[in-house]
Design a protein around this motif. Sequence first.
Motif, mmCIF file in Angstrom:
data_model
loop_
_atom_site.group_PDB
_atom_site.id
_atom_site.type_symbol
_atom_site.label_atom_id
_atom_site.label_comp_id
_atom_site.label_asym_id
_atom_site.label_seq_id
_atom_site.Cartn_x
_atom_site.Cartn_y
_atom_site.Cartn_z
ATOM 1 N N GLY A 21 -29.690 78.762 -17.608
ATOM 2 C CA GLY A 21 -29.961 77.679 -16.663
ATOM 3 C C GLY A 21 -28.694 77.269 -15.926
ATOM 4 N N ILE A 22 -28.860 76.501 -14.887
ATOM 5 C CA ILE A 22 -27.737 76.070 -14.054
ATOM 6 C C ILE A 22 -26.758 75.232 -14.866
ATOM 7 C CG2 ILE A 22 -27.074 74.748 -12.010
ATOM 8 C CD1 ILE A 22 -29.820 75.439 -10.840
ATOM 9 N N GLY A 23 -25.492 75.613 -14.790
ATOM 10 C CA GLY A 23 -24.448 74.843 -15.459
ATOM 11 C C GLY A 23 -24.287 75.129 -16.929
ATOM 12 N N LYS A 24 -25.161 75.954 -17.494
ATOM 13 C CA LYS A 24 -25.071 76.260 -18.918
ATOM 14 C C LYS A 24 -24.332 77.579 -19.132
ATOM 15 C CE LYS A 24 -29.245 73.791 -20.397
ATOM 16 N NZ LYS A 24 -30.532 73.909 -21.115
ATOM 17 N N LYS A 25 -23.704 77.682 -20.282
ATOM 18 C CA LYS A 25 -22.955 78.895 -20.610
ATOM 19 C C LYS A 25 -23.915 80.056 -20.823
ATOM 20 C CE LYS A 25 -19.488 80.666 -23.826
ATOM 21 N NZ LYS A 25 -18.703 80.391 -25.055
ATOM 22 N N LYS A 26 -23.551 81.201 -20.270
ATOM 23 C CA LYS A 26 -24.390 82.388 -20.423
ATOM 24 C C LYS A 26 -24.195 83.000 -21.808
ATOM 25 C CE LYS A 26 -24.494 83.666 -15.531
ATOM 26 N NZ LYS A 26 -24.151 84.704 -14.520
ATOM 27 N N ASN A 27 -25.319 83.421 -22.409
ATOM 28 C CA ASN A 27 -25.249 84.148 -23.667
ATOM 29 C C ASN A 27 -25.128 85.639 -23.386
ATOM 30 O OD1 ASN A 27 -25.427 81.944 -25.356
ATOM 31 N ND2 ASN A 27 -27.660 81.947 -25.355
ATOM 32 N N VAL A 28 -24.600 86.380 -24.346
ATOM 33 C CA VAL A 28 -24.398 87.814 -24.188
ATOM 34 C C VAL A 28 -25.125 88.553 -25.301
ATOM 35 C CG1 VAL A 28 -22.696 89.677 -24.195
ATOM 36 C CG2 VAL A 28 -22.163 87.531 -23.045
ATOM 37 N N VAL A 29 -25.966 89.518 -24.906
ATOM 38 C CA VAL A 29 -26.632 90.398 -25.869
ATOM 39 C C VAL A 29 -25.813 91.678 -25.972
ATOM 40 C CG1 VAL A 29 -28.707 91.739 -26.379
ATOM 41 C CG2 VAL A 29 -28.923 89.479 -25.361
ATOM 42 N N LYS A 30 -25.315 91.965 -27.170
ATOM 43 C CA LYS A 30 -24.505 93.166 -27.374
ATOM 44 C C LYS A 30 -25.421 94.324 -27.772
ATOM 45 C CE LYS A 30 -20.300 90.644 -28.619
ATOM 46 N NZ LYS A 30 -19.224 90.458 -29.617
ATOM 47 N N ALA A 31 -26.024 94.954 -26.747
ATOM 48 C CA ALA A 31 -26.982 96.030 -26.994
ATOM 49 C C ALA A 31 -26.301 97.272 -27.562
ATOM 50 C CB ALA A 31 -27.718 96.378 -25.700
ATOM 51 N N ILE A 32 -25.132 97.610 -27.012
ATOM 52 C CA ILE A 32 -24.304 98.704 -27.541
ATOM 53 C C ILE A 32 -22.910 98.138 -27.719
ATOM 54 C CG2 ILE A 32 -23.551 101.087 -27.232
ATOM 55 C CD1 ILE A 32 -25.608 101.353 -24.978
ATOM 56 N N ASP A 33 -22.343 98.297 -28.927
ATOM 57 C CA ASP A 33 -21.060 97.660 -29.213
ATOM 58 C C ASP A 33 -20.072 98.667 -29.790
ATOM 59 O OD1 ASP A 33 -19.221 95.634 -29.359
ATOM 60 O OD2 ASP A 33 -20.003 94.786 -31.214
ATOM 61 N N ASP A 34 -19.341 99.331 -28.891
ATOM 62 C CA ASP A 34 -18.261 100.245 -29.283
ATOM 63 C C ASP A 34 -18.792 101.486 -30.009
ATOM 64 O OD1 ASP A 34 -15.660 101.069 -29.276
ATOM 65 O OD2 ASP A 34 -15.068 99.929 -31.046
ATOM 66 N N VAL A 35 -19.615 102.243 -29.312
ATOM 67 C CA VAL A 35 -20.223 103.457 -29.868
ATOM 68 C C VAL A 35 -19.471 104.691 -29.375
ATOM 69 C CG1 VAL A 35 -22.257 104.949 -29.648
ATOM 70 C CG2 VAL A 35 -22.527 102.552 -30.279
ATOM 71 N N SER A 36 -19.150 105.597 -30.307
ATOM 72 C CA SER A 36 -18.474 106.857 -29.967
ATOM 73 C C SER A 36 -19.159 108.009 -30.701
ATOM 74 C CB SER A 36 -16.995 106.817 -30.371
ATOM 75 O OG SER A 36 -16.305 105.783 -29.702
ATOM 76 N N PHE A 37 -19.388 109.109 -29.980
ATOM 77 C CA PHE A 37 -19.922 110.318 -30.595
ATOM 78 C C PHE A 37 -19.726 111.486 -29.634
ATOM 79 C CE2 PHE A 37 -23.443 108.251 -28.419
ATOM 80 C CZ PHE A 37 -24.062 109.274 -27.716
ATOM 81 N N THR A 38 -19.830 112.697 -30.171
ATOM 82 C CA THR A 38 -19.700 113.922 -29.384
ATOM 83 C C THR A 38 -20.963 114.750 -29.543
ATOM 84 O OG1 THR A 38 -17.290 113.962 -29.669
ATOM 85 C CG2 THR A 38 -18.345 116.032 -29.056
#
Length: 323
Positions: A21-38
């Motif tokens: 909402g206006i003036g409120k702090k935005k929340n963050v959804v960490k859908a991918i958090d520091d993923v590494s692979f080959t």
Amino acid sequence: MKLQPLIEVKNLKKYFEINNGIGKKKNVVKAIDDVSFTIFKGETYGLVGESGCGKSTTGRTLLKLIEATSGECIYNGKNILQMKNREMAEVRRDFQMVFQDPYSSLNPKKRIGQILEESLIIHKIGDKNSRTEMTLEILKKVGFQEEHYFRYPHEFSGGQRQRIGLARALILNPQLIICDEPVSALDVSIQSQVINLLQEVQKSFDLTYLFIAHDLSVVRHISDRIGVMYLGNIVEEAQTDELFERPLHPYTQALISAVPISHPKQAREKIKLKGEIPSPLNPPSGCVFHTRCPYATEICQSQKPDMRTFSSGRRVACHLVEE
């Protein structure tokens, strides 16, 4: 023989901001958090985990269908996540995707031939006659006849539509196909047909797969290596047989214990995890799995475990696991 990496994913992150909402702090959804692979050329890399763990988001981010927050995906020495549209258009010929829903991914207003030829037109491959020939040939590869070229998506069953989705991915002769839950919407009897077809065309076209699914039985059948995801993190990675014979991470152990047993005389103790999956809006500190882990200690609550690589090549992110 040393395996050749096709793509190397490094420290991939995707965070979604939610406006409260206006003036409120935005929340963050960490859908991918520091993923590494080959992913190595010619292999099938399985990516498994519960719904909402971030595995489908990972696949879409690699194709830039979703913009990554940070990280790298190295292909032919270049980070494709930083490519502009023109450069990315060339890479899209090499990276294709088979989607979960075989009906909504096909344009209901177009005939199958038109749907398949559209990719060739976009990438300026061939003329009208040669495009038709290529389309008929690829339809034959996935088990269709010439008359199917003129039909519409609604005239096919779910399994047939998924084969059309595979044909659309194959027609550009890609290097990598990302299969996002390709059989989860199909009947069990049809699932095996589609899986067998995927394996057949992999040999014919020298393909590499990133196979995303939540069904461990399916993933075990098709994958060479498996990465296990939990709450946006890869917690374990190993060769398929090694992972199923001796899972090391407590979450992997719980997942495998829930796989149905094929023989009635076999016995396996099911591991029941306590509590609910935490929200990616507010993930736990330390190890993301510690709130449900039966072996969690104080260090698990305060410190995130590093992903450690063992001599066999297996990778595990857990404070309590030793080689």
